[in-house]
Design a protein around this motif. Structure first.
Motif, PDB file in Angstrom:
ATOM      1  N   VAL A 109       0.862  -1.177   0.000  1.00  0.00           N
ATOM      2  CA  VAL A 109       0.000   0.000   0.000  1.00  0.00           C
ATOM      3  C   VAL A 109       0.903   1.233   0.000  1.00  0.00           C
ATOM      4  CG1 VAL A 109      -1.726   1.313   1.305  1.00  0.00           C
ATOM      5  CG2 VAL A 109      -1.857  -1.193   1.219  1.00  0.00           C
ATOM      6  N   THR A 110       0.685   2.127  -0.982  1.00  0.00           N
ATOM      7  CA  THR A 110       1.515   3.326  -1.063  1.00  0.00           C
ATOM      8  C   THR A 110       0.738   4.597  -0.729  1.00  0.00           C
ATOM      9  OG1 THR A 110       1.091   3.508  -3.441  1.00  0.00           O
ATOM     10  CG2 THR A 110       3.095   2.337  -2.760  1.00  0.00           C
ATOM     11  N   LYS A 111      -0.607   4.562  -0.879  1.00  0.00           N
ATOM     12  CA  LYS A 111      -1.378   5.775  -0.637  1.00  0.00           C
ATOM     13  C   LYS A 111      -2.834   5.419  -0.342  1.00  0.00           C
ATOM     14  CE  LYS A 111      -2.197   8.603  -4.166  1.00  0.00           C
ATOM     15  NZ  LYS A 111      -2.003   9.581  -5.239  1.00  0.00           N
ATOM     16  N   LEU A 112      -3.466   6.240   0.504  1.00  0.00           N
ATOM     17  CA  LEU A 112      -4.900   6.119   0.812  1.00  0.00           C
ATOM     18  C   LEU A 112      -5.545   7.467   0.552  1.00  0.00           C
ATOM     19  CD1 LEU A 112      -4.241   4.384   4.153  1.00  0.00           C
ATOM     20  CD2 LEU A 112      -5.875   3.475   2.544  1.00  0.00           C
ATOM     21  N   GLU A 113      -6.595   7.470  -0.239  1.00  0.00           N
ATOM     22  CA  GLU A 113      -7.369   8.692  -0.480  1.00  0.00           C
ATOM     23  C   GLU A 113      -8.842   8.323  -0.452  1.00  0.00           C
ATOM     24  OE1 GLU A 113      -6.469  10.888  -4.006  1.00  0.00           O
ATOM     25  OE2 GLU A 113      -4.485  11.488  -3.295  1.00  0.00           O
ATOM     26  N   GLY A 114      -9.508   8.671   0.622  1.00  0.00           N
ATOM     27  CA  GLY A 114     -10.932   8.335   0.733  1.00  0.00           C
ATOM     28  C   GLY A 114     -11.138   6.838   0.689  1.00  0.00           C
ATOM     29  N   ASP A 115     -11.930   6.390  -0.274  1.00  0.00           N
ATOM     30  CA  ASP A 115     -12.208   4.961  -0.428  1.00  0.00           C
ATOM     31  C   ASP A 115     -11.307   4.308  -1.475  1.00  0.00           C
ATOM     32  OD1 ASP A 115     -14.129   4.890   1.533  1.00  0.00           O
ATOM     33  OD2 ASP A 115     -15.775   5.345   0.147  1.00  0.00           O
ATOM     34  N   THR A 116     -10.237   4.989  -1.844  1.00  0.00           N
ATOM     35  CA  THR A 116      -9.318   4.460  -2.854  1.00  0.00           C
ATOM     36  C   THR A 116      -7.967   4.150  -2.219  1.00  0.00           C
ATOM     37  OG1 THR A 116     -10.416   5.755  -4.571  1.00  0.00           O
ATOM     38  CG2 THR A 116      -8.220   4.926  -5.076  1.00  0.00           C
ATOM     39  N   VAL A 117      -7.474   2.943  -2.488  1.00  0.00           N
ATOM     40  CA  VAL A 117      -6.187   2.492  -1.976  1.00  0.00           C
ATOM     41  C   VAL A 117      -5.260   2.273  -3.173  1.00  0.00           C
ATOM     42  CG1 VAL A 117      -4.987   0.698  -0.658  1.00  0.00           C
ATOM     43  CG2 VAL A 117      -7.334   1.323  -0.050  1.00  0.00           C
ATOM     44  N   THR A 118      -4.086   2.906  -3.147  1.00  0.00           N
ATOM     45  CA  THR A 118      -3.100   2.696  -4.211  1.00  0.00           C
ATOM     46  C   THR A 118      -2.126   1.623  -3.737  1.00  0.00           C
ATOM     47  OG1 THR A 118      -3.291   5.001  -4.895  1.00  0.00           O
ATOM     48  CG2 THR A 118      -1.366   3.787  -5.694  1.00  0.00           C
ATOM     49  N   VAL A 119      -1.954   0.581  -4.573  1.00  0.00           N
ATOM     50  CA  VAL A 119      -1.037  -0.512  -4.256  1.00  0.00           C
ATOM     51  C   VAL A 119       0.015  -0.615  -5.356  1.00  0.00           C
ATOM     52  CG1 VAL A 119      -2.700  -1.846  -2.895  1.00  0.00           C
ATOM     53  CG2 VAL A 119      -2.512  -2.269  -5.351  1.00  0.00           C
ATOM     54  N   ASP A 120       1.206  -1.073  -4.966  1.00  0.00           N
ATOM     55  CA  ASP A 120       2.323  -1.199  -5.892  1.00  0.00           C
ATOM     56  C   ASP A 120       2.842  -2.627  -5.834  1.00  0.00           C
ATOM     57  OD1 ASP A 120       4.681  -1.018  -7.364  1.00  0.00           O
ATOM     58  OD2 ASP A 120       5.363   0.822  -6.376  1.00  0.00           O
ATOM     59  N   GLY A 121       2.822  -3.311  -6.978  1.00  0.00           N
ATOM     60  CA  GLY A 121       3.299  -4.693  -7.061  1.00  0.00           C
ATOM     61  C   GLY A 121       4.754  -4.805  -7.480  1.00  0.00           C
ATOM     62  N   ASN A 122       5.421  -3.655  -7.685  1.00  0.00           N
ATOM     63  CA  ASN A 122       6.848  -3.696  -8.001  1.00  0.00           C
ATOM     64  C   ASN A 122       7.627  -4.131  -6.765  1.00  0.00           C
ATOM     65  OD1 ASN A 122       7.373  -2.473 -10.797  1.00  0.00           O
ATOM     66  ND2 ASN A 122       5.938  -1.000  -9.896  1.00  0.00           N
ATOM     67  N   HIS A 123       8.765  -4.788  -6.983  1.00  0.00           N
ATOM     68  CA  HIS A 123       9.653  -5.101  -5.864  1.00  0.00           C
ATOM     69  C   HIS A 123      10.086  -3.774  -5.244  1.00  0.00           C
ATOM     70  CE1 HIS A 123      13.240  -6.254  -3.659  1.00  0.00           C
ATOM     71  NE2 HIS A 123      12.782  -7.489  -3.680  1.00  0.00           N
ATOM     72  N   PRO A 124      10.212  -3.680  -3.933  1.00  0.00           N
ATOM     73  CA  PRO A 124      10.621  -2.411  -3.307  1.00  0.00           C
ATOM     74  C   PRO A 124      11.940  -1.849  -3.841  1.00  0.00           C
ATOM     75  CG  PRO A 124       9.860  -3.948  -1.635  1.00  0.00           C
ATOM     76  CD  PRO A 124       9.900  -4.711  -2.937  1.00  0.00           C
ATOM     77  N   LEU A 125      12.807  -2.691  -4.397  1.00  0.00           N
ATOM     78  CA  LEU A 125      14.081  -2.217  -4.935  1.00  0.00           C
ATOM     79  C   LEU A 125      14.085  -2.102  -6.461  1.00  0.00           C
ATOM     80  CD1 LEU A 125      16.575  -4.114  -2.590  1.00  0.00           C
ATOM     81  CD2 LEU A 125      15.780  -1.746  -2.442  1.00  0.00           C
ATOM     82  N   ALA A 126      12.907  -2.233  -7.087  1.00  0.00           N
ATOM     83  CA  ALA A 126      12.817  -2.046  -8.544  1.00  0.00           C
ATOM     84  C   ALA A 126      13.235  -0.616  -8.879  1.00  0.00           C
ATOM     85  CB  ALA A 126      11.403  -2.311  -9.031  1.00  0.00           C
ATOM     86  N   GLY A 127      13.975  -0.474  -9.959  1.00  0.00           N
ATOM     87  CA  GLY A 127      14.417   0.843 -10.399  1.00  0.00           C
ATOM     88  C   GLY A 127      15.644   1.363  -9.680  1.00  0.00           C
ATOM     89  N   GLU A 128      16.122   0.648  -8.669  1.00  0.00           N
ATOM     90  CA  GLU A 128      17.272   1.091  -7.869  1.00  0.00           C
ATOM     91  C   GLU A 128      18.573   0.491  -8.414  1.00  0.00           C
ATOM     92  OE1 GLU A 128      17.572   2.793  -4.822  1.00  0.00           O
ATOM     93  OE2 GLU A 128      15.457   3.064  -4.338  1.00  0.00           O
ATOM     94  N   THR A 129      19.632   1.306  -8.432  1.00  0.00           N
ATOM     95  CA  THR A 129      20.975   0.789  -8.658  1.00  0.00           C
ATOM     96  C   THR A 129      21.473   0.316  -7.301  1.00  0.00           C
ATOM     97  OG1 THR A 129      21.366   2.292 -10.497  1.00  0.00           O
ATOM     98  CG2 THR A 129      23.309   1.379  -9.400  1.00  0.00           C
ATOM     99  N   LEU A 130      21.980  -0.902  -7.264  1.00  0.00           N
ATOM    100  CA  LEU A 130      22.371  -1.544  -6.014  1.00  0.00           C
ATOM    101  C   LEU A 130      23.887  -1.655  -5.927  1.00  0.00           C
ATOM    102  CD1 LEU A 130      19.766  -4.433  -6.231  1.00  0.00           C
ATOM    103  CD2 LEU A 130      19.517  -2.260  -5.008  1.00  0.00           C
ATOM    104  N   ASN A 131      24.437  -1.338  -4.775  1.00  0.00           N
ATOM    105  CA  ASN A 131      25.875  -1.416  -4.551  1.00  0.00           C
ATOM    106  C   ASN A 131      26.148  -2.416  -3.435  1.00  0.00           C
ATOM    107  OD1 ASN A 131      26.763   0.842  -6.362  1.00  0.00           O
ATOM    108  ND2 ASN A 131      25.309   1.914  -5.071  1.00  0.00           N
ATOM    109  N   PHE A 132      26.902  -3.444  -3.765  1.00  0.00           N
ATOM    110  CA  PHE A 132      27.220  -4.499  -2.808  1.00  0.00           C
ATOM    111  C   PHE A 132      28.698  -4.461  -2.445  1.00  0.00           C
ATOM    112  CE2 PHE A 132      23.542  -6.172  -5.064  1.00  0.00           C
ATOM    113  CZ  PHE A 132      22.826  -6.832  -4.083  1.00  0.00           C
ATOM    114  N   ASP A 133      28.991  -4.536  -1.156  1.00  0.00           N
ATOM    115  CA  ASP A 133      30.336  -4.839  -0.664  1.00  0.00           C
ATOM    116  C   ASP A 133      30.275  -6.303  -0.259  1.00  0.00           C
ATOM    117  OD1 ASP A 133      31.759  -2.432  -0.900  1.00  0.00           O
ATOM    118  OD2 ASP A 133      30.825  -1.650   0.909  1.00  0.00           O
ATOM    119  N   VAL A 134      31.103  -7.123  -0.881  1.00  0.00           N
ATOM    120  CA  VAL A 134      31.012  -8.573  -0.717  1.00  0.00           C
ATOM    121  C   VAL A 134      32.333  -9.137  -0.195  1.00  0.00           C
ATOM    122  CG1 VAL A 134      30.677 -10.756  -1.957  1.00  0.00           C
ATOM    123  CG2 VAL A 134      29.324  -8.753  -2.588  1.00  0.00           C
ATOM    124  N   SER A 135      32.214 -10.092   0.711  1.00  0.00           N
ATOM    125  CA  SER A 135      33.354 -10.856   1.203  1.00  0.00           C
ATOM    126  C   SER A 135      32.998 -12.329   1.070  1.00  0.00           C
ATOM    127  CB  SER A 135      33.628 -10.499   2.665  1.00  0.00           C
ATOM    128  OG  SER A 135      34.603 -11.358   3.199  1.00  0.00           O
TER     129      SER A 135
END
Length: 160
Positions: A109-135
């Motif tokens: 759920v990303t937003k509530l307006e009255g009787d309307t609920v906005t939902v997002d099915g994208n992965h929370p990290l969609a669109g993000e450039t990811l930087n990993f430090d790996v060992s």
């Protein structure tokens, strides 16, 4: 042993976004273990780990296309409040499993307006450039059972 198809790899990581904010880390936990070549981790990270070995430390930058994908506007929808039968209070950030033509989809759920609920099915990290430090902590051959199942089993076997 080098990381290659069907190797079991255990690694510690810290994941940050472009702003340098820590999004996830294995610090204080066991290293993350996966079966290389089975799609258990995002493609961009798996590709960069190929050929590495235990003891290697590296930084990996993964663009959205090889991470959690680009944001798909079609996965953001407005739905009526009454679609949430039995849920008394809806708040932004809540997650629900929606049934779609393509099967179940986790939506946030990303937003509530009255009787309307906005939902997002994208992965929370969609669109993000990811930087990993790996060992890389350990690389070993997968057991025949792990290869057959397509994932790593813990020291006590598998539980599925």
């Amino acid at each position: 042993m080098q990381i290659a198809q069907n190797a079991v790899v255990a690694f510690h990581y810290t994941l940050t976004n472009e702003a340098g904010e820590v999004l996830d880390s294995s610090e204080g936990r066991e290293p993350l273990a996966y079966l290389h070549g089975s799609g258990n981790i995002i493609p961009g990270l798996e590709k960069e780990l190929a050929g590495r070995q235990s003891g290697d430390k590296l930084q990996v930058r993964v663009e959205p296309a090889e991470g959690y994908g680009e944001i798909q506007p079609a996965l953001v929808q407005e739905v009526p409040r009454d679609a949430f039968q039995g849920v008394e209070e809806i708040q932004p950030g809540m997650q629900f499993q929606a049934q779609t033509e393509g099967g179940p989809l986790l939506v946030t759920v990303t937003k509530l307006e009255g009787d309307t609920v906005t939902v997002d099915g994208n992965h929370p990290l969609a669109g993000e450039t990811l930087n990993f430090d790996v060992s890389i902590e350990e690389v070993r051959e997968a057991s025949p059972e792990e290869m057959e199942h397509g994932h790593v089993h813990g020291p006590d076997g598998h539980h599925h």
